[in-house]
Scaffold this motif. Structure first.
Motif, PDB file in Angstrom:
ATOM      1  N   ARG A   5       2.447   0.121  -7.502  1.00  0.00           N
ATOM      2  CA  ARG A   5       2.890  -0.890  -6.536  1.00  0.00           C
ATOM      3  C   ARG A   5       2.816  -0.340  -5.103  1.00  0.00           C
TER       4      ARG A   5
ATOM      5  N   GLU B 293      -0.853  -0.460  -4.123  1.00  0.00           N
ATOM      6  CA  GLU B 293      -1.446  -1.792  -3.999  1.00  0.00           C
ATOM      7  C   GLU B 293      -0.784  -2.638  -2.923  1.00  0.00           C
ATOM      8  N   GLU B 294       0.540  -2.589  -2.858  1.00  0.00           N
ATOM      9  CA  GLU B 294       1.282  -3.463  -1.942  1.00  0.00           C
ATOM     10  C   GLU B 294       1.712  -2.759  -0.661  1.00  0.00           C
ATOM     11  N   LYS B 295       1.527  -1.449  -0.609  1.00  0.00           N
ATOM     12  CA  LYS B 295       2.002  -0.668   0.544  1.00  0.00           C
ATOM     13  C   LYS B 295       3.501  -0.867   0.770  1.00  0.00           C
ATOM     14  N   GLU B 296       4.247  -0.927  -0.318  1.00  0.00           N
ATOM     15  CA  GLU B 296       5.695  -1.063  -0.208  1.00  0.00           C
ATOM     16  C   GLU B 296       6.374  -0.408  -1.402  1.00  0.00           C
TER      17      GLU B 296
ATOM     18  N   PRO C 223      12.162  -4.791  -0.809  1.00  0.00           N
ATOM     19  CA  PRO C 223      11.078  -3.822  -0.670  1.00  0.00           C
ATOM     20  C   PRO C 223      10.974  -3.310   0.768  1.00  0.00           C
TER      21      PRO C 223
ATOM     22  N   LYS D  12       8.304  -1.582   3.525  1.00  0.00           N
ATOM     23  CA  LYS D  12       6.893  -1.344   3.828  1.00  0.00           C
ATOM     24  C   LYS D  12       6.678   0.121   4.218  1.00  0.00           C
TER      25      LYS D  12
ATOM     26  N   ARG E 143      -7.051   3.299  -9.425  1.00  0.00           N
ATOM     27  CA  ARG E 143      -6.634   3.209  -8.025  1.00  0.00           C
ATOM     28  C   ARG E 143      -6.672   4.598  -7.359  1.00  0.00           C
TER      29      ARG E 143
END
Length: 451
Positions: A258, A261-264, A273, A275, A304
């Motif tokens: 996560r 992928e989400e930068k959080e 969450p 950042k 990844r």
């Protein structure tokens, strides 16, 4: 900053004289100018640390002088002087890069403090540039010793990818220098002035590792007496090096995915969450592709991470570098121990070249330090080397020339030692992998003298 060079620009001669006398008493080199065009020519010909200029001048305003002087020397600092009615112009000057502004009439201490702050900040900026260059030199790719074909190719690749922001996976056995390459990549990247944060994932139990990586909120578990930032947050803007990533649990792997992928991230016990902007460099001494096949590592996380893989070959695969590394370590430890540089005999070098080096470069360094310390003359002989190097104990069970027939006991010893290394000598985790209880593992460690 001693003897800093200051240029004072004001169309009033009395102000120029006053500032010159006052600042010279403070120990600065001071020049003056009665108009901005002349001042600009002085900036072009002299390397000033600071310009103190009036905003309202004929021919060219202090604001125009600021813009043009900055184009000539972007590092020059500016303090603008202004009447109370033109504070808006002073604020505009700050937006264009002025360090500070002083309103007329001002107290002498005001200008002294503003000048001191400006020069102190400039000194700190110069020191930061110097330190950055020092770090780049210390963690240069050439600090990864080796000129074999494999290492030359590896260093060229690492230098190319340092300029990108892509995730890197460094694969190699323990002691090959994975962190050294990771640091070199960071200190030659656009993130070099930001933090480089490291963690060994195999060195911590799962619950503590999760808290270290992602942080936790107060009361999320026993002992969480206050909020704590995780290392992802500490590394924000910089590079995060995760060593021994292959030893993480599925739960940790899910949160790492996560983060990528989400930068959080979400702290332990938290709901919101956070950042983060982090470049991830991961390292492993296990074959992650095989771990994926065995179901021990998430396939999606592996892909990844596997954007740019770098494999560091073990020392036994680059024996051409052993002489170079040995010379480097001899010089390093002779200097450290303040003794004349020693020479290694041909017989001793033959032993180093024939040994298998299961601990790779780290083991070679330890062996050289041992030899430098124990050798009596100015030569390092076979007698000065560690016993296992002299006897060549750590040879492969099967060689290319003639397969040997290892005993069951030697296989067990080798396997236990390998598992202990893979788990960072976490004995409970190693015992679980081996399928034995901890007390049995402790007995076998004693029996085989594994240290």
């Amino acid at each position: 900053m001693d003897k800093a060079k200051i240029l004072v620009v004001d169309d009033e001669e009395s102000m120029c004289k006053f500032m010159e006398i006052m600042l010279k008493k403070e120990g600065y080199h001071v020049s003056t100018s009665r108009d901005a065009p002349t001042a600009l020519e002085q900036v072009k010909s002299e390397n000033y640390d600071l310009v103190i200029a009036d905003l309202m001048m004929p021919e060219m305003s202090g604001l125009e002088l600021l813009s043009q002087a900055k184009s000539v020397n972007p590092d020059i600092d500016f303090i603008v002087m202004t009447a109370f009615a033109s504070v808006d112009s002073a604020i505009e000057a700050l937006k264009k890069g002025a360090f500070d502004y002083i309103t007329k009439p001002f107290k002498v201490d005001e200008i002294k403090i503003a000048v001191r702050k400006s020069l102190e900040q400039k000194k700190m900026a110069r020191e930061n540039v110097f330190l950055k260059r020092e770090l780049q030199t210390k963690f240069d790719f050439d600090s990864f010793i080796g000129n074999s074909q494999e290492i030359t190719k590896l260093k060229k690749m690492a230098e190319r990818i340092s300029r990108s922001d892509s995730t890197v996976l460094i694969e190699g056995e323990s002691g090959t220098g994975k962190e050294l390459i990771a640091r070199a990549i960071h200190y030659h990247s656009p993130r070099s002035d930001k933090p480089f944060v490291t963690i060994n994932c195999a060195a911590l139990p799962e619950n503590l590792l999760e808290s270290e990586l992602f942080g936790h909120v107060k009361g999320s578990f026993t002992g969480a007496i206050k909020d704590k930032e995780g290392l992802f947050k500490v590394a924000d803007g910089g590079t995060f090096f995760l060593d021994e990533l292959g030893m993480t649990s599925p739960a940790i792997q899910a949160k790492l995915l996560r983060a990528l992928e989400e930068k959080e991230i979400t702290p332990v016990g938290g709901t919101a969450p956070v950042k983060v902007d982090v470049r991830l460099i991961a390292a492993t001494n296990v074959d992650l592709e095989q771990e994926v096949k065995f179901g021990n590592f998430r396939a999606d996380l592996y892909y990844r991470l596997h954007v740019i893989p770098i494999r560091i070959p073990p020392l036994r695969e680059r024996r051409d570098d052993i002489k170079l590394l040995s010379s480097y370590f001899i010089r390093k430890y002779c200097q450290k121990m303040q003794m004349k540089e020693k020479i290694i005999t041909d017989e001793a070098m033959k032993l180093l070249l024939s040994y298998q080096w299961p601990g790779n470069v780290r083991e070679l360094e330890n062996a050289i330090e041992h030899a430098v310390l124990l050798s009596k003359g100015n030569q390092i002989t076979p007698e000065d080397l560690p016993q296992k190097v002299k006897e060549g104990k750590d040879i492969d069970l099967i060689t290319e020339v003639q397969p040997s027939a290892p005993t069951l006991e030697s296989i067990e010893k080798a396997y236990i030692f390998w598992v202990l290394n893979q788990t960072g000598w976490q004995k409970s985790k190693a015992a679980s992998i081996l399928g034995i209880d901890a007390s049995t593992l402790y007995r076998k460690i004693e029996k085989y003298k594994l240290k």
